[in-house]
Design an enzyme around this catalytic site. Structure first.
Site: not given
Ligand code: PBG
Length: 360
Positions: A140, A147, A225, A235, A247, A249, A278, A305
């Protein structure tokens, strides 16, 4: 005969190829050096944003206290943390200047030798040889469409287009396997795929085995996740928001406990060495499920985050005391069954445990 040798689903040596990994298998979460927490230095993984801009130490406004680091700043930034006991980092590549490293349909900047992650791996291996290097693996941040896999051309990157399946599965996992291999050859110890495509753990394991790296490089899968609003600040930090669609899907719906369990089983069956849940705080029941179902596979939790920002801003406004809130939130994760804690609060904890204030 040996040409047709098939990699078994589980290849265990990779998961004990570094002292920190061995600690994850042999101890619980440990204890902090000052005795205030039921988790210690080996459990902490610090997510680090690395960019291609040479001298960058750019503050990330959505994550106060975090930075995007260029190759010229990585050593100076990490040295005091390593001194305080930092053992592991999780690298995220950020393309800052699309005129030097363009974002294209296949995310070709992800595995360029001059790209942010490979550059950071080389620097860290040379300057901090004992540090465990995990690399987030996703597309991504490197693609124009934003994506996590490669879109099937018919679907034009929008997983909500009528009749869309979203991503081209075969192309996506092949590309992820290639990038994983490039990171591994550069010296990464752990590959952490966050894309959530079916079959990517097996694809990565096969890519590693192809170059005889199966005993040296392990895979920590972002297995459970969830499609979460708590990724918002990330992001913004990683320039990785999808251009269109979302995301949903390929990331799990918030209420999908059964699907999370199946996603974890899928990844373990494909050979994941470590599994991850996560975000953290809203999903502690999933951590407990994973720990109960797979007591022999160390479970990581990612305090994401949005959780970082939530605690930071609450503390800024006097609603709670930061150190107590951070420690308690992570102790909850340990109690739920996680012994690996991925947190942006790692530098803070290292300072607090050494009896020092953390200066922003
Ligand atoms: C990439 C990814 C994301 C995170 C870790 N790897 C963002 C997402 O899936 O949109 C989020 C980590 C965070 O919020 O600290 N796919």
């Amino acid at each position: 005969m040996w040409d047709s040798f098939q990699l078994p689903g589980q290849n265990l040596n990779a998961s004990i190829s570094h002292p920190v990994l061995r600690a994850w298998h042999t101890a619980g979460a440990g204890q902090s050096p000052d005795g205030t927490c039921q988790f210690g230095l080996d459990s902490l993984i610090f997510p680090l944003f690395v960019t291609e801009v040479p001298g960058a130490r750019e503050p990330i406004s959505s994550l106060p206290g975090q930075f995007r680091l260029g190759p010229g700043e990585i050593e100076a930034y990490l040295a005091p943390l390593v001194e305080l006991g930092l053992r592991s980092v999780l690298l995220f590549g950020v393309i800052t200047d699309a005129s030097t490293l363009p974002k294209d349909d296949t995310g070709s900047a992800a595995d360029l030798a001059a790209g942010p992650v490979r550059t950071a791996i080389r620097i860290i291996r040379e300057r901090f040889p004992s540090l465990l290097i995990a690399c987030d693996l996703c597309l991504c941040g490197y693609t124009g469409h934003g994506h996590c896999g490669l879109p099937s051309p018919a679907d034009a990157a929008d997983c909500h287009a009528p009749g869309a399946s979203g991503l081209d599965h075969r192309l996506s996992i092949q590309r992820l396997g290639d990038i994983a291999l490039a990171f591994a050859l550069e010296g990464a110890h752990v590959i952490a795929p966050s894309d959530m495509q079916d079959g990517r753990i097996a694809a990565i394991k096969h890519a590693l085995a192809h170059r005889n790296l199966q005993n040296r490089v392990s895979v920590m899968s972002y297995s459970a996740k969830f499609a979460s609003c708590f990724y918002g600040p990330f992001r913004a930090a990683a320039n990785s928001a999808p251009g269109s669609g979302d995301r949903s899907c390929y990331q799990l719906p918030a209420g999908a406990r059964g699907l999370a369990s199946r996603a974890i089983s899928r990844d373990v069956a494909e050979g994941a060495d470590f599994i991850m849940v996560k975000p953290g705080m809203p999903y502690l029941d999933i951590v407990r499920d994973a720990a109960n179902e797979y007591p022999n596979v160390p479970v990581a939790i990612y305090q994401v985050s949005g959780e970082y920002a939530m605690l930071y801003h609450a503390a800024q406004h006097g609603a709670l005391q930061l150190r107590a809130a951070v420690q308690e939130s992570l102790e909850g994760a340990v109690r739920a069954g996680s012994r690996i804690l991925i947190t942006y609060y790692t530098p803070h904890l290292l300072h607090w445990w050494a009896g020092r204030e953390y200066e922003y």
